[in-house]
Design a protein around this motif. Structure first.
Motif, short mmCIF file in Angstrom:
data_model
loop_
_atom_site.label_atom_id
_atom_site.label_comp_id
_atom_site.label_asym_id
_atom_site.label_seq_id
_atom_site.Cartn_x
_atom_site.Cartn_y
_atom_site.Cartn_z
N PHE A 142 -5.46 42.34 40.88
CA PHE A 142 -5.69 41.24 39.94
C PHE A 142 -5.52 39.89 40.62
CE2 PHE A 142 -4.49 38.22 36.69
CZ PHE A 142 -5.42 38.48 35.71
N GLU A 143 -4.47 39.74 41.41
CA GLU A 143 -4.24 38.45 42.06
C GLU A 143 -5.35 38.15 43.05
OE1 GLU A 143 -1.00 36.43 45.10
OE2 GLU A 143 -0.35 37.93 43.66
N GLU A 144 -5.75 39.17 43.84
CA GLU A 144 -6.81 38.95 44.81
C GLU A 144 -8.12 38.61 44.12
OE1 GLU A 144 -6.07 42.82 46.44
OE2 GLU A 144 -5.75 41.96 48.41
N MET A 145 -8.39 39.33 43.02
CA MET A 145 -9.63 39.08 42.29
C MET A 145 -9.64 37.67 41.72
SD MET A 145 -10.74 40.69 38.68
CE MET A 145 -9.35 39.78 38.01
N ASN A 146 -8.48 37.22 41.26
CA ASN A 146 -8.40 35.92 40.60
C ASN A 146 -8.36 34.77 41.59
OD1 ASN A 146 -8.52 34.95 38.03
ND2 ASN A 146 -6.31 34.79 37.76
N THR A 147 -8.22 35.09 42.88
CA THR A 147 -8.21 34.04 43.91
C THR A 147 -9.23 34.38 44.98
OG1 THR A 147 -6.45 35.21 45.11
CG2 THR A 147 -5.78 33.52 43.53
N ASP A 148 -10.34 34.93 44.59
CA ASP A 148 -11.37 35.32 45.54
C ASP A 148 -11.67 34.17 46.50
OD1 ASP A 148 -14.83 35.39 45.65
OD2 ASP A 148 -13.57 36.89 46.62
N PRO A 149 -11.49 34.41 47.81
CA PRO A 149 -11.61 33.32 48.78
C PRO A 149 -13.06 33.02 49.13
CG PRO A 149 -11.10 35.35 49.92
CD PRO A 149 -11.11 35.68 48.44
N ASN A 150 -13.87 32.76 48.11
CA ASN A 150 -15.29 32.51 48.39
C ASN A 150 -15.62 31.04 48.60
OD1 ASN A 150 -15.21 31.46 45.81
ND2 ASN A 150 -16.20 33.21 44.86
N ASP A 186 -11.79 49.71 35.99
CA ASP A 186 -11.54 48.80 37.10
C ASP A 186 -12.80 48.11 37.60
OD1 ASP A 186 -9.22 50.28 36.75
OD2 ASP A 186 -8.70 50.24 38.87
N TYR A 187 -13.86 48.89 37.76
CA TYR A 187 -15.10 48.36 38.33
C TYR A 187 -15.64 47.20 37.51
CZ TYR A 187 -19.91 48.42 40.17
OH TYR A 187 -21.12 48.07 40.71
N MET A 188 -15.71 47.39 36.20
CA MET A 188 -16.26 46.36 35.33
C MET A 188 -15.35 45.14 35.27
SD MET A 188 -17.54 48.88 32.31
CE MET A 188 -15.98 49.75 32.35
N TRP A 189 -14.08 45.37 35.04
CA TRP A 189 -13.10 44.28 34.93
C TRP A 189 -13.13 43.42 36.20
CZ3 TRP A 189 -9.23 43.42 31.02
CH2 TRP A 189 -8.21 42.54 31.36
N ASN A 190 -13.03 44.05 37.36
CA ASN A 190 -12.98 43.30 38.61
C ASN A 190 -14.23 42.46 38.83
OD1 ASN A 190 -10.55 44.52 39.11
ND2 ASN A 190 -11.29 45.89 40.71
N ASN A 191 -15.38 43.07 38.65
CA ASN A 191 -16.61 42.36 38.98
C ASN A 191 -17.00 41.32 37.94
OD1 ASN A 191 -17.66 43.55 41.59
ND2 ASN A 191 -17.17 45.39 40.43
N TRP A 192 -16.75 41.60 36.68
CA TRP A 192 -17.04 40.59 35.67
C TRP A 192 -16.17 39.36 35.87
CZ3 TRP A 192 -17.16 44.58 31.09
CH2 TRP A 192 -18.47 45.11 30.97
N TYR A 193 -14.88 39.57 36.10
CA TYR A 193 -13.99 38.42 36.28
C TYR A 193 -14.31 37.67 37.58
CZ TYR A 193 -10.85 38.84 32.29
OH TYR A 193 -10.33 38.84 31.02
N LEU A 194 -14.70 38.39 38.61
CA LEU A 194 -15.06 37.73 39.85
C LEU A 194 -16.24 36.79 39.66
CD1 LEU A 194 -14.72 37.42 42.91
CD2 LEU A 194 -16.17 39.43 43.20
N GLN A 195 -17.27 37.26 38.98
CA GLN A 195 -18.44 36.41 38.76
C GLN A 195 -18.17 35.34 37.70
OE1 GLN A 195 -20.50 36.43 40.96
NE2 GLN A 195 -20.03 38.43 41.86
N GLU A 216 -6.67 31.21 30.28
CA GLU A 216 -5.88 31.03 31.50
C GLU A 216 -6.42 31.88 32.65
OE1 GLU A 216 -1.78 31.81 30.68
OE2 GLU A 216 -1.58 30.14 29.26
N SER A 217 -7.55 32.54 32.46
CA SER A 217 -8.08 33.40 33.52
C SER A 217 -8.82 32.58 34.57
CB SER A 217 -9.05 34.43 32.92
OG SER A 217 -10.24 33.81 32.47
N ASN A 218 -9.06 33.22 35.72
CA ASN A 218 -9.87 32.62 36.79
C ASN A 218 -9.29 31.31 37.30
OD1 ASN A 218 -11.77 33.87 34.49
ND2 ASN A 218 -12.58 34.44 36.50
N LYS A 219 -7.93 31.26 37.36
CA LYS A 219 -7.28 30.04 37.83
C LYS A 219 -6.33 30.35 38.99
CE LYS A 219 -7.57 27.53 33.44
NZ LYS A 219 -6.84 26.80 32.38
#
Length: 495
Positions: A25-33, A90-99, A144-147
């Motif tokens: 979750f932390e990595e996904m929410n701080t994707d180093p893009n 996991d697959y859906m949650w991770n990728n939807w939040y990433l985008q 508070e997501s994606n921060k």
């Protein structure tokens, strides 16, 4: 309007590469893009392609089996028996939040550059992805997501009601922004994966810019109607009144789709970067052990539907389905399967089309939300659902006993007729068939003797297991407010 191909391919490929999935979750929410430095149009292109493509793979794996489009003949795979394992989440949650991070970065970047058109595109894309997340899981991190870049790694879970109200707010903002949207350059138009890249190069840039802006505005308002109808069973949403306003009293303020050509479709090609997610699949990988279901095929046979050859292979000279939810050990022989042409079909990138909108309006008319004629909306939906696939509507098609609209029918049968058609219109469209079935109970699906979960269609997917450990305090609070973290807890909109 031409753009150097090498430049656009390099930028798009780079964007895709830097948005790879993270496991935690932390990595996904701080994707180093470092997407905050990217141009808004580049973020839109790569992120929307990624969302739609991954949705297609989940439709094949999950939606199409739950909703009896196909049935596996592998006895150990029990999705068609209403058994969905937690790991699927996991697959859906991770990728939807990433985008979603990328779409929110796109909005901020466009705002910094005073590009109101791209701000609106970002908002509509945000709403599209956010609605998928909440309609799949229920109460989820949102405000508070994606921060992650701001140091927020444990976001609270927002209620679905509050999420929906904010989605409506964002669509209102998008509609307002697009009324006087910033003019797009030829290069920016070429980056638009939904509408811009389909405009011939002979069209003047100023005209093309107006076409793109108008198309996105119609997409946003049509999506608005989809979500309003989904929430319309809850009086506190005020959804029915808003539907009436959009369709009847303020139609000029809220333009919506008027033709198939305005549908929101990320049309796949055989050329990178817009290839189908199934482009590299072997035929076996695509069809696997799947056979099309009796419900799916028998209904098309009853209608003598001209879309059959686009979707299904013949078996012994005819179209034959197999039963879903069969008892373990009683594995049927596969009959009709998906056509291999579907693996690269441009229309598989459907997000929302004109026919779906017509069925939304037909239901709204049946329920008295709008003043229009339900029969007219229904018949336009039927005809355009077929021509969307470049098939020809038979001259007597709507005279078929199974298809003909009967004004004397009660509401249940009218809704069944609408939603059976809508079911096919939503073919391979992420999770929309499943969402609509959970909301309405239509179309009525046969119940196999081997169904588990008490024979009840799952109402949601469980939260990813790692969320429980990495955000345990907020997870616990969410479950206490929303309900048990199991497949049978209903959404706010269908409680």
């Amino acid at each position: 309007m031409a753009i150097k191909l090498n430049k656009i391919l390099v930028l798009i490929t780079a964007c895709i590469l830097v948005t790879s999935c993270k496991s935690g979750f932390e990595e996904m929410n701080t994707d180093p893009n470092k997407s905050s430095a990217a141009l808004p149009e580049a973020l839109l292109t790569s992120s929307l392609w990624d969302v739609v493509s991954r949705n297609n793979t989940r439709a094949l794996r999950l939606t199409n089996e739950l909703m009896q489009v196909h049935v596996t003949t592998s006895d150990g795979d029990e999705i068609h028996r209403y058994v969905v394992r937690p790991g699927e989440s996991d697959y859906m949650w991770n990728n939807w939040y990433l985008q979603l991070t990328n779409f929110r970065d796109m909005y901020q970047r466009a705002k910094d550059l005073n590009r109101t058109t791209h701000m609106a595109m970002a908002l509509i894309s945000d709403v599209y992805v956010s609605s998928l997340i909440t309609d799949t899981f229920g109460d989820v991190p949102y405000s508070e997501s994606n921060k992650g870049r701001e140091g927020s790694y444990q976001p609270k879970f927002d209620t679905q009601q509050s999420i929906y109200l904010d989605l409506f707010r964002k669509l209102e903002e998008a509609n307002t922004l697009l009324t006087t949207g910033s003019v797009l350059t030829a290069e920016q138009i070429a980056y638009d994966p939904l509408y811009g890249r389909n405009i011939p190069s002979s069209v003047a840039t100023a005209t093309a810019s107006t076409m793109v802006i108008n198309s996105w505005r119609k997409f946003g308002n049509s999506l608005y109607l989809r979500l309003l109808l989904r929430a319309s069973g809850r009086p506190e949403s005020n959804a029915a009144a808003k539907i009436s306003e959009i369709v009847d009293t303020k139609a000029s303020t809220y333009p919506i789709f008027t033709t198939n050509d305005e549908s929101a479709v990320l049309k796949y090609t055989m050329t990178v970067p817009f290839t189908s997610p199934f482009n590299t699949y072997r035929v076996f990988d695509f069809n696997g052990d799947n056979g099309l279901s009796e419900f799916f095929i028998n209904t098309l046979n009853e209608w003598n539907d001209p879309r059959r050859p686009f979707w299904a292979n013949l078996s012994g000279g005819t179209y034959i389905g197999i039963p879903s939810g069969y008892v373990r050990g009683n594995v049927p022989d596969r009959q009709s399967t998906y056509t291999t042409n579907l693996m690269n079909a441009p229309l598989l990138g459907n997000i929302m089309n004109y026919a779906e909108l017509q069925f939304i309006l037909a239901e709204a008319a049946v329920k008295g939300y709008i003043a229009g004629d339900a029969k007219a909306y229904y018949e336009r939906g039927v005809n355009n659902a077929i021509t969307f696939w470049s098939a020809t509507v038979p001259s007597d098609y709507l005279n078929n006993t199974f298809l003909a609209w009967n004004s004397a029918d009660d509401e249940f049968y009218k809704l069944e007729k609408i939603h059976k058609q809508k079911y096919y219109t939503l073919f391979f469209t992420d999770f929309q068939q499943w969402f609509e079935y959970r909301r309405t109970g239509h179309p009525v699906l046969p119940k196999g003797a081997g169904l588990q979960n008490g024979g009840v269609m799952p109402s949601r997917f469980k939260y990813p297991v790692y969320v429980q450990s990495l955000n345990s305090t907020n997870y616990t609070a969410a479950v206490a407010a929303f309900g048990a973290d199991d497949m049978n807890t209903k959404m706010w909109w269908n409680k």
